[in-house]
Design an enzyme around this catalytic site. Structure first.
Site, mmCIF file in Angstrom:
data_model
loop_
_atom_site.group_PDB
_atom_site.id
_atom_site.type_symbol
_atom_site.label_atom_id
_atom_site.label_comp_id
_atom_site.label_asym_id
_atom_site.label_seq_id
_atom_site.Cartn_x
_atom_site.Cartn_y
_atom_site.Cartn_z
ATOM 1 N N HIS A 82 -11.504 -4.679 11.116
ATOM 2 C CA HIS A 82 -10.645 -4.137 11.829
ATOM 3 C C HIS A 82 -11.333 -4.082 13.525
ATOM 4 C CE1 HIS A 82 -7.716 -0.850 13.219
ATOM 5 N NE2 HIS A 82 -8.855 -0.618 13.858
ATOM 6 N N ASP A 161 -1.972 10.427 9.512
ATOM 7 C CA ASP A 161 -2.667 9.769 10.529
ATOM 8 C C ASP A 161 -1.535 9.481 11.451
ATOM 9 O OD1 ASP A 161 -4.618 8.550 12.353
ATOM 10 O OD2 ASP A 161 -3.297 6.784 11.800
ATOM 11 N N ARG A 168 -2.189 13.989 18.944
ATOM 12 C CA ARG A 168 -3.360 13.789 19.607
ATOM 13 C C ARG A 168 -3.011 13.054 21.059
ATOM 14 N NH1 ARG A 168 -6.699 10.189 16.081
ATOM 15 N NH2 ARG A 168 -7.936 10.042 17.711
ATOM 16 N N SER A 183 -9.200 8.400 11.601
ATOM 17 C CA SER A 183 -7.906 7.615 11.727
ATOM 18 C C SER A 183 -8.058 6.350 11.556
ATOM 19 C CB SER A 183 -7.529 7.831 13.265
ATOM 20 O OG SER A 183 -6.556 6.925 13.603
ATOM 21 N N LYS A 187 -6.819 4.352 7.318
ATOM 22 C CA LYS A 187 -5.763 3.240 7.235
ATOM 23 C C LYS A 187 -6.522 2.171 6.361
ATOM 24 C CE LYS A 187 -4.825 3.424 11.713
ATOM 25 N NZ LYS A 187 -4.633 4.492 12.681
#
Ligand code: URA
Length: 448
Positions: A82, A161, A168, A183, A187
């Site tokens: 990621h 999320d 947010r 967050s 995922k």
């Protein structure tokens, strides 16, 4: 249990129990707890932070708020990767086939781009015929057969999320390390990863502008992974200029293919090697990152990485000819317009976010989730930080379809002003600053 007590406890610096975090997240997803209470709680977290245990509990509560993908039918260790979001970041497109060619299965769910950052799924869709949706069975079968599949996120992954991130965004609580870390990691957990390699960006185009904050974010994510039994390694890399030289969907596919052919932009190639080497270690195919890097270099040199890419594109219905002939296969813009430097000197900085926004204005990215994008358009950077330019020399090219002249001038001006050009020579910035594992932080370079 009362939500107001949970907010108050966090406001006063207390540590929430697992039950309190579950109550809040489950109640929010069900609609029993309103936005205004969760906003107040998020602001309390923003100022008070969360302990590693609380952050891990929050991550798990968000991961389990929706579908948990089971990748256990896929043989081998599933290592996910990621990036915290970059400009000109086509890493997944090159990295996934390199890692798969070296024997670690890649079963990846990716997203679409929003704002100044691009998304892997949009980039893949620029390859004619490529299908980003596969059934779960086909996804698993493909990874078992060829070692690689990349699909769009589907189903009901981490609804908590999605809802919390939206909140947010409008309550000035995005930039909180425990909230960003939970967050992202929620995922990854919901997507079925056994192990995770993170590319945490630092610099003007990143969430975290300073190296220390980037390291803190990386440590928070590594702590979550460790707490939840997933080996996690984070690499801190530069986002003080776009990573690659291409920004735009088809343009980035072409740039990633150059990496697979061994002719890639050095920064892009090097980050693929750095992230991929850790993926091979976590996937059990290499004893050390150095051995991992050697295997990846071999996969480029002997053509197996490019062959894996070709096989993957074909398996998902795409025009496999793209691997050998990207120019003749990918959509191309109608016009190429040079952007010229106003003055001579050395490039000291390229504000990545501005370049990403300029590409978005040409149509390469989405201003809102609903925007239509043009897969052919974008920007090629002709000069990078540290390089000399002469007045009137092209620093970049705009690849354009139908942008009106006044808008085009605005975009060209935006690209020009994203470049800082000074009379004094400057060094190109380092690409990799640190590696964070459960054993600590290994600093590679200082940040200016
Ligand atoms: N990316 C995410 O997925 N979540 C955040 O909170 C920030 C960046």
């Amino acid at each position: 249990m009362r939500t107001v007590d949970i907010i108050q406890k966090k406001r006063d610096g207390g540590e929430l129990s697992a039950a309190e975090i579950r109550f809040l997240i489950d109640g929010y997803v069900k609609g029993d707890i309103p936005d205004y209470q969760v906003s107040a709680w998020a602001m309390a977290v923003f100022f008070q932070g969360m302990s590693p245990r609380e952050t891990a509990e929050l991550t798990m509560a968000m991961a389990e708020s929706g579908d948990m993908i089971d990748l256990s039918p896929i043989h081998g260790v599933k290592v996910d990767k990621h990036s915290t979001g970059g400009v000109g970041d086509s890493v997944t497109l090159a990295l996934a086939p390199m890692v798969a060619a070296a024997g670690v299965p890649v079963a990846k769910m990716s997203g679409r781009g929003l704002g100044h950052t691009g998304g892997t799924i949009d980039k893949l869709e620029s390859i004619p015929g490529f299908r980003v949706e596969l059934s779960r069975d086909d996804f698993i079968r493909q990874v078992n057969e060829i070692g690689l599949a990349v699909i769009g996120q589907s189903g009901n992954i981490t609804p908590a999320d999605k809802k919390l991130y939206g909140l947010r965004d409008v309550t000035a609580t995005v930039n909180s390390i425990p909230l960003i870390a939970s967050s992202i990691m929620s995922k990854k957990l919901a997507s079925g990863a056994d192990a995770i390699v993170l590319d945490v960006k630092t610099g003007n185009g990143a969430f975290m502008k300073s190296l220390d904050d980037s390291i803190r974010l990386a440590q928070a994510m590594v702590d979550i992974g460790t707490e939840l039994g997933r080996h996690t390694v984070a690499v801190i890399s530069d986002m003080d200029q776009p990573l690659g030289s291409a920004i735009g969907n088809a343009l980035e596919v072409k740039e990633a293919i150059h990496v697979l052919k061994g002719e890639g932009t050095p920064s892009l190639t090097d980050i693929c090697l750095a992230l991929g080497s850790h993926m091979l270690v976590l996937g059990g195919k290499a004893e050390s990152p150095a051995e991992g890097e050697r295997l990846l270099r071999e996969s480029i040199a002997n053509g197996t990485a490019l062959a894996k890419f070709e096989q993957f594109i074909k398996a998902q219905g795409g025009a496999a000819a793209v691997a050998q002939d990207p120019q003749g296969t990918l959509p191309a813009a109608a016009r190429i317009v040079p952007v010229e430097a106003g003055a001579a000197g050395y490039v000291t900085r390229i504000v990545a976010e501005e370049i990403g926004t300029a590409a978005m204005l040409l149509g390469a990215g989405r201003a809102t989730k609903e925007s239509q994008i043009d897969l052919a358009v974008g920007i090629i950077l002709r000069k990078r930080v540290g390089e000399r330019v002469e007045a009137g020399e092209a620093i970049a090219e705009l690849h354009v379809n139908g942008t009106q002249p006044d808008e085009l001038e605005r975009v060209a001006q935006m690209v020009r002003s994203a470049y800082d050009i000074h009379s004094q020579p400057t060094e190109a910035p380092p690409l990799l600053y640190a590696v964070v594992t459960k054993d600590g932080v290994q600093r590679l370079e200082a940040k200016a």
